[in-house]
Design a protein around this motif. Sequence first.
Motif, short mmCIF file in Angstrom:
data_model
loop_
_atom_site.label_atom_id
_atom_site.label_comp_id
_atom_site.label_asym_id
_atom_site.label_seq_id
_atom_site.Cartn_x
_atom_site.Cartn_y
_atom_site.Cartn_z
N GLN A 4 -24.29 15.78 61.74
CA GLN A 4 -23.10 15.36 60.70
C GLN A 4 -22.82 13.86 61.02
O GLN A 4 -22.51 13.43 59.84
N CYS A 33 -22.75 19.90 63.74
CA CYS A 33 -21.49 20.77 63.90
C CYS A 33 -21.12 21.54 62.56
O CYS A 33 -21.73 20.97 61.50
N VAL A 56 -19.34 22.24 59.57
CA VAL A 56 -18.29 21.45 59.07
C VAL A 56 -17.66 21.97 57.91
O VAL A 56 -16.60 21.55 57.01
N ASP A 89 -14.73 12.47 51.88
CA ASP A 89 -14.83 13.59 52.98
C ASP A 89 -15.66 14.85 52.20
O ASP A 89 -16.22 15.50 53.02
N ARG A 102 -19.17 16.49 53.53
CA ARG A 102 -18.97 17.87 54.00
C ARG A 102 -20.08 18.82 53.03
O ARG A 102 -20.97 19.57 53.57
#
Length: 102
Positions: free
Chosen positions: A31, A56, A58, A69, A73
């Motif tokens: 990520q 991770c 997300v 963002d 993602r």
Amino acid sequence: MILIIGGIASGKRSYAQSLGYPEERIEYDLQDLLRDAPLDSQTLEKLMHKDVITCCEVGMGVVPLDANDRAWRELVGRTCCEIAARADQVVRMVCGIPVRIK
């Protein structure tokens, strides 16, 4: 190749290290790599030659307000789908316990 996914501090790194692969054959924190550089086919192919990739999760939390963002993602999720489809194994870490899902 093994893809290891899970929440922050779920034991991904420790599990990856326990598999016995040399550090240079493990890509930690996919990520973060995707936040720092755009993904192209050449980068994806380089990743596919790693023995282990950790990332991770997300996509299970609150949707970010910021458009950048949200785009990041989305990129992380779609990249994990692509890698998982090509991986030999996919492992989700839950409270330090590896759960093989593929």
